[in-house]
Design a protein around this motif. Structure first.
Motif, PDB file in Angstrom:
ATOM      1  N   UNK A  89       1.969  -0.117  21.732  1.00 45.35           N
ATOM      2  CA  UNK A  89       1.461  -0.063  20.365  1.00 45.35           C
ATOM      3  C   UNK A  89       2.190   1.037  19.616  1.00 45.35           C
ATOM      4  N   UNK A  90       2.632   0.718  18.414  1.00 44.33           N
ATOM      5  CA  UNK A  90       3.304   1.726  17.596  1.00 44.33           C
ATOM      6  C   UNK A  90       2.566   1.892  16.280  1.00 44.33           C
ATOM      7  N   UNK A  91       2.345   3.143  15.914  1.00 44.25           N
ATOM      8  CA  UNK A  91       1.769   3.486  14.623  1.00 44.25           C
ATOM      9  C   UNK A  91       2.908   3.949  13.734  1.00 44.25           C
ATOM     10  N   UNK A  92       3.124   3.239  12.642  1.00 40.40           N
ATOM     11  CA  UNK A  92       4.121   3.643  11.647  1.00 40.40           C
ATOM     12  C   UNK A  92       3.353   4.313  10.526  1.00 40.40           C
ATOM     13  N   UNK A 120      -8.884   4.094  16.661  1.00 38.06           N
ATOM     14  CA  UNK A 120      -9.616   3.729  17.867  1.00 38.06           C
ATOM     15  C   UNK A 120      -9.639   2.223  18.052  1.00 38.06           C
ATOM     16  N   UNK A 121      -9.751   1.497  16.950  1.00 35.45           N
ATOM     17  CA  UNK A 121      -9.765   0.042  17.025  1.00 35.45           C
ATOM     18  C   UNK A 121      -8.445  -0.499  17.548  1.00 35.45           C
ATOM     19  N   UNK A 122      -7.338  -0.014  17.001  1.00 30.79           N
ATOM     20  CA  UNK A 122      -6.035  -0.527  17.442  1.00 30.79           C
ATOM     21  C   UNK A 122      -5.705  -0.023  18.842  1.00 30.79           C
ATOM     22  N   UNK A 155       2.433  -7.634  10.094  1.00 29.97           N
ATOM     23  CA  UNK A 155       1.797  -6.452  10.687  1.00 29.97           C
ATOM     24  C   UNK A 155       0.562  -6.074   9.884  1.00 29.97           C
ATOM     25  N   UNK A 156      -0.296  -5.314  10.505  1.00 31.87           N
ATOM     26  CA  UNK A 156      -1.555  -4.877   9.898  1.00 31.87           C
ATOM     27  C   UNK A 156      -1.388  -3.497   9.285  1.00 31.87           C
ATOM     28  N   UNK A 157      -2.061  -3.285   8.154  1.00 30.66           N
ATOM     29  CA  UNK A 157      -2.114  -1.971   7.530  1.00 30.66           C
ATOM     30  C   UNK A 157      -3.550  -1.472   7.537  1.00 30.66           C
ATOM     31  N   UNK A 158      -3.731  -0.156   7.705  1.00 32.02           N
ATOM     32  CA  UNK A 158      -5.067   0.422   7.588  1.00 32.02           C
ATOM     33  C   UNK A 158      -5.620   0.123   6.206  1.00 32.02           C
ATOM     34  N   UNK A 159      -6.847  -0.314   6.156  1.00 31.48           N
ATOM     35  CA  UNK A 159      -7.441  -0.687   4.875  1.00 31.48           C
ATOM     36  C   UNK A 159      -7.700   0.542   4.021  1.00 31.48           C
ATOM     37  N   UNK A 210     -12.521  11.235   9.438  1.00 28.83           N
ATOM     38  CA  UNK A 210     -13.112  10.114   8.733  1.00 28.83           C
ATOM     39  C   UNK A 210     -12.736   8.754   9.290  1.00 28.83           C
ATOM     40  N   UNK A 211     -12.424   7.829   8.371  1.00 31.19           N
ATOM     41  CA  UNK A 211     -12.098   6.463   8.757  1.00 31.19           C
ATOM     42  C   UNK A 211     -10.785   6.325   9.486  1.00 31.19           C
ATOM     43  N   UNK A 212      -9.920   7.327   9.403  1.00 33.47           N
ATOM     44  CA  UNK A 212      -8.651   7.272  10.137  1.00 33.47           C
ATOM     45  C   UNK A 212      -8.928   7.197  11.637  1.00 33.47           C
ATOM     46  N   UNK A 213      -9.898   7.953  12.110  1.00 32.97           N
ATOM     47  CA  UNK A 213     -10.228   7.975  13.535  1.00 32.97           C
ATOM     48  C   UNK A 213     -10.710   6.612  14.016  1.00 32.97           C
ATOM     49  N   UNK A 214     -11.589   5.990  13.250  1.00 30.23           N
ATOM     50  CA  UNK A 214     -12.120   4.691  13.677  1.00 30.23           C
ATOM     51  C   UNK A 214     -11.052   3.605  13.619  1.00 30.23           C
TER      52      UNK A 214
END
Length: 245
Positions: free
Chosen positions: A52-55, A240-242, A133-137, A233-237
């Motif tokens: 998994x890669x976070x860009x 965690x999901x991905x 690809x998915x983006x954080x909402x 905040x929501x960044x953590x959740x």
């Protein structure tokens, strides 16, 4: 309101009620020269065990790194683009596209784009859709940290707010004061911040030095400061999901 939105307001010369209007432009098919120059080259090798890669925006590097270490997410690889791209938001979508294609070439199975729209006027979402690809909402990192629902609920009350995060407090001189040209004369500050009524510091950590620096930043902008502790905040959740996939 973000530093990139304020930059766009200065460039377009259009303001409505303290909110900047992003200009829409056609997205080029491939990264152009100024995008290439803004992105440091990196090895085209896949770290062992990574699937998994976070860009991510460089403004989130410290927080994402802390979440990786704290949760022992060794299967996550973090690649950050320069936070200075926020002062040229037109460059963000194609810069992200380039990193996505590198991840595909590296054989990465899951890719998450840790960016808000960040002043791209929807162009970043179009790139993510085109690349699959998915983006954080969320519209920007302020909403990530504050929580999307909470941030939206305060949007009318804080329509004149200029937001700072831990990162932006640390980089205030570079990205805001000099980045927006405020060092070149008080008339620019008066023009760009005429519709602002406060600085809101969304704090990720309990750090007295950062609070002091946020107070100094607000003073230099001629605005009162409000501090709100958000943690990650929501960044953590979202991460965690991905990470659980």
């Amino acid at each position: 309101m973000s530093a990139e939105q304020a930059t766009e307001a200065m460039r377009s010369g259009r303001r409505r009620g303290g909110r900047a209007n992003a200009r829409r432009r056609a997205v080029p098919a491939a990264p152009d020269a100024h995008v290439e120059a803004a992105i440091p080259s990196r090895p085209r090798t896949r770290p062992a065990g990574v699937r998994t890669r976070i860009i991510a925006c460089g403004a989130l590097a410290r927080e994402i790194g802390a979440l990786q270490r704290g949760n022992d997410w060794q299967h996550l690889d973090l690649v950050c683009l320069p936070a200075t791209l926020h002062n040229t938001p037109d460059a963000i979508p194609e810069a992200v596209r380039q990193r996505v294609r590198e991840a595909r070439a590296d054989g990465i199975e899951i890719i998450l784009v840790a960016y808000g729209d960040c002043g791209t006027g929807g162009r970043l979402d179009r790139v993510c859709e085109e690349e699959g690809v998915e983006r954080i909402n969320g519209p920007h990192c302020y909403a990530f940290f504050d929580g999307l629902d909470a941030f939206a609920a305060r949007s009318e009350e804080e329509i004149g707010a200029f937001y700072l995060t831990d990162f932006l407090v640390r980089q205030f001189e570079t990205l805001v004061w000099r980045g927006l040209g405020l060092d070149r004369g008080p008339e620019l500050r008066e023009m760009m911040f005429a519709h602002y009524d406060r600085v809101v510091f969304l704090a990720q950590t309990e750090d007295a030095d950062l609070t002091r620096r946020a107070e100094d930043a607000a003073r230099r902008l001629g605005l009162p400061l409000e501090r709100r502790f958000t943690g990650f905040g929501g960044l953590a959740s979202a991460l965690a999901t991905v990470a659980s996939r």
